[in-house]
Design a protein around this motif. Structure first.
Motif, mmCIF file in Angstrom:
data_model
loop_
_atom_site.group_PDB
_atom_site.id
_atom_site.type_symbol
_atom_site.label_atom_id
_atom_site.label_comp_id
_atom_site.label_asym_id
_atom_site.label_seq_id
_atom_site.Cartn_x
_atom_site.Cartn_y
_atom_site.Cartn_z
ATOM 1 N N TYR A 40 -3.204 9.328 -9.922
ATOM 2 C CA TYR A 40 -1.740 9.364 -9.936
ATOM 3 C C TYR A 40 -1.250 9.688 -8.536
ATOM 4 O O TYR A 40 -1.653 10.678 -7.937
ATOM 5 C CB TYR A 40 -1.270 10.429 -10.926
ATOM 6 C CG TYR A 40 0.201 10.751 -10.825
ATOM 7 C CD1 TYR A 40 1.162 9.790 -11.109
ATOM 8 C CD2 TYR A 40 0.631 12.011 -10.444
ATOM 9 C CE1 TYR A 40 2.515 10.087 -11.022
ATOM 10 C CE2 TYR A 40 1.979 12.317 -10.356
ATOM 11 C CZ TYR A 40 2.907 11.351 -10.644
ATOM 12 O OH TYR A 40 4.236 11.644 -10.550
ATOM 13 N N CYS A 45 5.666 7.333 -7.453
ATOM 14 C CA CYS A 45 6.135 7.294 -8.839
ATOM 15 C C CYS A 45 7.665 7.232 -8.878
ATOM 16 O O CYS A 45 8.346 7.973 -8.179
ATOM 17 C CB CYS A 45 5.646 8.534 -9.586
ATOM 18 S SG CYS A 45 6.134 8.562 -11.320
ATOM 19 N N CYS A 84 2.430 0.334 -15.381
ATOM 20 C CA CYS A 84 3.150 1.227 -14.472
ATOM 21 C C CYS A 84 3.928 0.392 -13.460
ATOM 22 O O CYS A 84 3.326 -0.319 -12.649
ATOM 23 C CB CYS A 84 2.163 2.160 -13.757
ATOM 24 S SG CYS A 84 2.948 3.260 -12.562
ATOM 25 N N LEU A 89 0.155 4.828 -10.907
ATOM 26 C CA LEU A 89 -1.058 5.045 -11.689
ATOM 27 C C LEU A 89 -2.051 3.942 -11.375
ATOM 28 O O LEU A 89 -1.693 2.754 -11.338
ATOM 29 C CB LEU A 89 -0.760 5.036 -13.181
ATOM 30 C CG LEU A 89 0.067 6.192 -13.710
ATOM 31 C CD1 LEU A 89 0.478 5.926 -15.153
ATOM 32 C CD2 LEU A 89 -0.701 7.502 -13.603
#
Length: 98
Positions: A40, A45, A84, A89
Motif C-alpha cells: 500500500y 491513495c 484500485c 495497492l
C-alpha cells in the motif's frame, strides 16, 4: 521481474511498487502470507474506498493492521487490488517452493 528470478507467479502494478525506492524515506507497508503480498502506497491513495467496499474481509480501516491477507483467497485479493483506481495497492502472487 520474472518467475525465474523473483519467484513471482503473478504480479500487478509492479512498476508503481517501489519498496525502498522513490516513496520517500519509508518503504511501502507490506501485508503478506505464503500466497500473496499486498503493498500500500499512502502517498498516491485517493481514498476512493474501492478496496473497503469491494472486499471488507481484507480491507478494513477500523482494524489494525487495516489489510488482513488471511481474509480471502490470494486470487480474490488480487482481483480486488486490480480495481484500485489510483494504483496505491499492488500485489504479488507468490510461487510455492518446489
Amino acid at each position: 521481474m520474472s518467475v525465474q528470478d523473483g519467484g513471482i507467479e503473478g504480479a500487478y502494478n509492479l512498476a508503481a511498487a517501489k519498496p525502498g525506492g522513490d516513496n520517500g524515506d519509508a518503504p511501502m507497508p507490506e501485508y503478506r502470507n505464503d500466497k500473496v503480498v499486498v503493498r500500500y502506497d499512502p502517498k498516491i491513495c485517493i481514498h476512493a474506498g474501492e478496496c473497503v467496499r469491494g472486499l471488507p474481509s481484507v480491507f478494513n480501516v477500523s482494524k489494525k493492521p487495516w489489510i488482513d491477507v488471511s481474509g480471502a483467497s490470494a486470487d480474490v485479493i488480487a482481483e480486488q487490488v486490480k480495481r484500485c483506481p489510483s494504483g496505491a495497492l499492488t500485489y504479488e502472487l507468490l510461487k510455492k517452493a518446489e
